[in-house]
Design a protein around this motif. Structure first.
Motif, short mmCIF file in Angstrom:
data_model
loop_
_atom_site.label_atom_id
_atom_site.label_comp_id
_atom_site.label_asym_id
_atom_site.label_seq_id
_atom_site.Cartn_x
_atom_site.Cartn_y
_atom_site.Cartn_z
N VAL A 628 0.85 -1.19 0.00
CA VAL A 628 0.00 0.00 0.00
C VAL A 628 0.88 1.24 0.00
CG1 VAL A 628 -1.96 -1.09 1.13
CG2 VAL A 628 -0.17 -0.05 2.52
N SER A 629 0.28 2.36 -0.44
CA SER A 629 1.00 3.64 -0.46
C SER A 629 -0.04 4.76 -0.38
CB SER A 629 1.83 3.77 -1.74
OG SER A 629 0.99 3.68 -2.89
N GLY A 630 0.43 5.99 -0.50
CA GLY A 630 -0.48 7.12 -0.46
C GLY A 630 -0.58 7.73 0.92
N PRO A 631 -1.11 8.94 0.99
CA PRO A 631 -1.18 9.66 2.28
C PRO A 631 -1.91 8.88 3.37
CG PRO A 631 -1.67 11.13 0.47
CD PRO A 631 -1.63 9.76 -0.12
N SER A 632 -2.95 8.12 2.99
CA SER A 632 -3.68 7.35 4.00
C SER A 632 -3.39 5.86 3.89
CB SER A 632 -5.19 7.59 3.87
OG SER A 632 -5.66 7.11 2.63
N HIS A 633 -2.38 5.51 3.08
CA HIS A 633 -1.97 4.12 2.88
C HIS A 633 -3.13 3.26 2.36
CE1 HIS A 633 1.78 5.01 4.94
NE2 HIS A 633 1.08 5.55 5.95
N HIS A 634 -3.92 3.84 1.45
CA HIS A 634 -5.04 3.11 0.88
C HIS A 634 -4.93 2.93 -0.63
CE1 HIS A 634 -6.98 3.82 4.78
NE2 HIS A 634 -7.75 2.79 4.46
N ILE A 635 -3.82 3.35 -1.22
CA ILE A 635 -3.59 3.05 -2.63
C ILE A 635 -2.98 1.63 -2.67
CG2 ILE A 635 -2.37 3.67 -4.75
CD1 ILE A 635 -2.33 6.54 -3.73
N CYS A 636 -3.69 0.72 -3.28
CA CYS A 636 -3.31 -0.70 -3.25
C CYS A 636 -2.52 -1.05 -4.51
CB CYS A 636 -4.54 -1.58 -3.15
SG CYS A 636 -5.48 -1.32 -1.64
N SER A 637 -1.49 -1.86 -4.33
CA SER A 637 -0.62 -2.24 -5.45
C SER A 637 -0.62 -3.75 -5.64
CB SER A 637 0.81 -1.75 -5.19
OG SER A 637 1.69 -2.24 -6.20
#
Length: 788
Positions: A628-637
């Motif tokens: 995961v990534s992004g400011p809220s750690h909700h962009i899933c890879s």
């Protein structure tokens, strides 16, 4: 019995004196004198008999000491008996037998050897303190054996025997015959008389007997003053001859007071009924005799009561009882329990077994049965090729056990031809399916719940193993598992009928209950994030969802990630979700599942991180969140390795209709999937990191027709600033966002037809479809025909 006609003894006196040198005149005088003497002697003209044996049918274990009593009789007096034989074997042959002899003259007791060529050494007078005699079959204890005269004409032999293990084959019970034989001083004999059977059991066989009510299936019912048959199978692995005391008791509880309490003794073949105060047995009559026995509660009719045996182990008592009005209070239906009990020759027993309920109905004014609810609520749908449960209620004011039969027809019109026509007969507890031309039933009746049992015609398959019937209060619920076949699709009418024990049917006979639409499609359901542990209601919400999904015909269930919130909640997933799925469950990892690591995810789900599944010609690709990534750690890879696998998987098959599942949506497809993070519009960073690459794959593979995801905890009906909701069509691909089960906001299902895909939203609280969210995507698919 063989009878020997004995002639008077013939003694030729002339021959005796021939060539003796006695003068002829003297010889004539002697002949005359001897003739007078013989004419004055009594004539011994009657043959002896083997008259009695106790026990009449014996049972014993190897190495167990038993006494066998045999009576030998002679009308000419006990003193005329010479040889008395007791032989126990499969047949009358003396080889490898337990073969005992007693001689009335010298009073010696003997035992035959194994090959029947001689008597064993060591014969002695009964009661003598000598070592026992033994061959390979049995041991004869002379010291414990006795002989006595009974009356003037009978010799009684009480032999002490112990059968040896060599007398039976392996560990199986062996049934032997007991033969007796007697002869007298003149040589007249009784012949070998087969007077009894004896079962020899392997040593250590002390399994207790069992008892089971076999007919009717309980719960059952009958009216006061109505004949009722209760059939009980008493079983003993040592053979039914090992059974001794057999009981059948009907009462509110196991007490014998004010009960209908029946006792059968297989040794004496007599029936008895307990008195009201539970102090004594009444009667003592043989099954089949014209006698009846009664107390205040019931009448036991011996004439209609039968006893039979089934194989080597089972004794069946079919008791005819008529309950009296005093057995129920105030004319109201009374629920009684049916208890059974069995014991054997060694006093091993089954204990009292509660077999179920018997409802006794008042005789006056039985009311007609009525129809109750149908589940699912009609109108409803079913999918061709997918099991569909129908639960139907049949009610009776006299008690549910009064319902005798129930029928179901599903067809365009009220016709049994080319239809789904099922009938349940409670009397025999069997389900029947009508054949195509309505000329008879398709095969024999089958008991609901029978493992592996099913029956089918051209319209439907009835899964008898998954069907059931139950009685609660005044309601009988019949649940049928039906799988409809291709060619039977379309809107059908559901008709029901029922009747009670008096053959009174429901008002109107066959009743139109509503419509059932049969769809020729592949149904696949999708559950949004269960996320056990994210709030206190997740277990309750998952239970509500799974209860509702039981009512939906579907071939598989895809869980779109976030199975748990933290490690400690994996047991909830294993307990409340996985085992309750009625169809194959296909999970995938979401961002919350990363907290414990992907190794733990794979251990708990027993699934790889990415895989494809083909169902009826439709391919389903399942992907997992690897980081995961992004400011809220909700962009899933999905990561480079999984992206490479997806690329190769799609390239390997460009024809099969394909659906892709991933936890997060592609960016800018459905509500909440925006790729520009804005704190004022949180959570618009919930999407797949590799969205551009995957979009390119979708453009290059037109056979991919749908992409479904969870992650957003979506509230159905909302639209974002671009007008996007839970569903969006982009370049021929239907993008779907499924609501989170953790918030109990539902699930979605795809119905794949040959020419379209219909997505539907399910409200688990209401147990109904939200029809305003139905979306039809017209596309040609590679759907294969259903096969039940």
């Amino acid at each position: 019995m063989k009878t020997v006609q004995r002639k008077p003894a013939h003694f030729d006196i002339s021959s005796a004196f021939r060539d003796s040198g006695v003068p002829r005149a003297t010889m004539r005088c002697l002949v005359f004198l001897f003739s007078l003497i013989f004419s004055a002697m009594p004539s011994f003209a009657a043959a002896p008999e083997a008259v009695a044996l106790l026990p009449a049918n014996g049972v014993s274990y190897t190495s167990q000491e038993v006494f066998v009593t045999a009576d030998f009789s002679d009308p000419d007096g006990a003193g005329d008996l010479t040889f008395m034989f007791l032989r126990i074997n499969e047949e009358v042959a003396g080889t490898t037998a337990c073969y005992v002899s007693y001689h009335g003259g010298n009073q010696l007791l003997r035992l035959r050897n194994d090959d029947n060529t001689d008597w064993l050494p060591g014969s002695a007078i009964p009661g003598s303190p000598v070592p026992p005699l033994q061959n390979s079959q049995c041991i004869l204890d002379i010291a414990e054996t006795s002989v006595q005269q009974v009356g003037t004409d009978t010799i009684r032999l009480i032999a002490n025997l112990t059968f040896r293990h060599g007398f039976i084959a392996g560990t199986l019970p062996a049934t032997k015959h007991v033969y007796l034989h007697a002869s007298d001083q003149s040589g007249a004999d009784s012949g070998w008389q087969d007077l009894a059977a004896w079962t020899v059991l392997a040593e250590g066989w002390t399994n207790p007997p069992t008892a089971e009510v076999t007919s009717p299936m309980l719960p059952a019912s009958s009216y006061v003053d109505q004949d009722a048959f209760i059939e009980v199978d008493y079983s003993d692995t040592n053979g039914w001859r090992d059974l001794r005391f057999l009981f059948l008791k009907i009462n509110e509880d196991v007490t014998g007071n004010s009960a209908c309490y029946v006792y059968y003794d297989p040794v004496t073949d007599l029936l008895r009924l307990r008195d009201d105060g539970n102090t004594a047995w009444l009667g003592g009559v043989a099954p089949g005799s014209s006698a009846t026995i009664q107390n205040t509660q019931c009448i036991l009719d011996a004439a209609k009561t039968e006893v039979s045996t089934i194989g080597a182990d089972i004794l069946r008592l079919r008791a005819n009882v008529t309950f009296k009005s005093d057995f129920i209070a105030g004319g109201l239906p009374a629920d009684k329990s049916v208890f059974v009990h069995a014991s054997d020759s060694l006093s091993n027993n089954s204990g009292w077994i509660n077999s179920g309920l018997w409802t006794i109905l008042a005789p006056a004014g039985p009311s007609a049965p009525t129809l109750g609810d149908v589940t699912p609520v009609l109108p409803a749908f079913a999918v061709i090729g997918e099991p569909r449960d129908l639960a139907m209620e049949f009610k009776d004011a006299n008690g549910a056990q009064d319902v005798r039969g129930a029928g179901l027809i599903i067809n365009d019109t009220l016709s049994g031809a080319d239809s789904t026509y099922v009938f349940y007969n409670r009397t025999v507890d069997q389900l029947f399916l009508r054949n195509d031309d309505d000329s008879g039933w398709q095969g024999p009746g089958l008991v609901p719940g029978t493992p592996g049992a099913s029956v089918e015609n051209s319209q439907v398959k009835l899964d008898v193993a998954e069907s059931s019937v139950e009685w609660v209060g005044d309601t009988m619920t019949l649940r049928l598992s039906l799988t409809f076949k291709s060619g039977f699709e379309g809107e059908k009418t559901v008709y029901l009928t029922t009747y009670d024990q008096s053959l009174t049917s429901n008002a109107g006979g066959w009743t139109d209950m509503g419509k059932l639409a049969l769809e020729d499609a592949l149904a696949v359901c999708m559950m949004g994030d269960p996320q056990f542990g994210i709030n206190p209601n997740t277990v309750e919400n998952a239970t509500i969802a799974m209860d509702d999904l039981e009512n939906l015909p579907h071939s598989s269930l895809f869980v779109l990630g976030d199975l748990t919130q933290h490690c400690e909640y994996w047991p909830d997933y294993r307990l409340y979700l996985e085992p309750r799925a009625l169809t194959p469950l296909f999970p995938m990892a979401g961002n919350s599942d990363l907290h414990c690591g992907l190794d733990r995810y794979q251990y708990e789900t027993e699934r790889p991180l990415w895989y494809s599944t083909t169902i009826r010609g439709i391919r389903f690709i399942t992907l997992s969140t690897l980081s995961v990534s992004g400011p809220s750690h909700h962009i899933c890879s999905i990561g480079p390795d999984q992206l490479t696998w997806l690329t190769n998987e799609l390239a390997a098959d460009t024809q099969t209709t394909t659906v892709i599942y991933f936890h997060a949506p592609l960016s800018n497809t459905t509500y909440g999937s925006g790729d520009n993070y804005d704190p004022k519009n949180y959570p618009f960073d919930h999407y797949m990191l590799e969205s551009p690459q995957v979009r390119t794959l979708l453009l290059n593979h037109p056979n991919v027709v749908a992409y479904a995801s969870g992650h957003l905890h979506l509230s159905y009906g909302n639209l974002d600033g671009e007008g996007r909701g839970h569903e969006h069509l982009e370049n021929g691909v239907q993008h779907l966002s499924v609501g989170a089960t953790a918030a109990n906001k539902g699930s979605s299902c795809l119905f794949v037809h040959s020419d379209k895909i219909i997505s539907r939203v399910r409200d688990h609280d209401a147990e109904d479809w939200v029809e305003t969210f139905d979306v039809t995507h017209f596309v040609t698919t590679t759907l294969q025909p259903a096969s039940p």
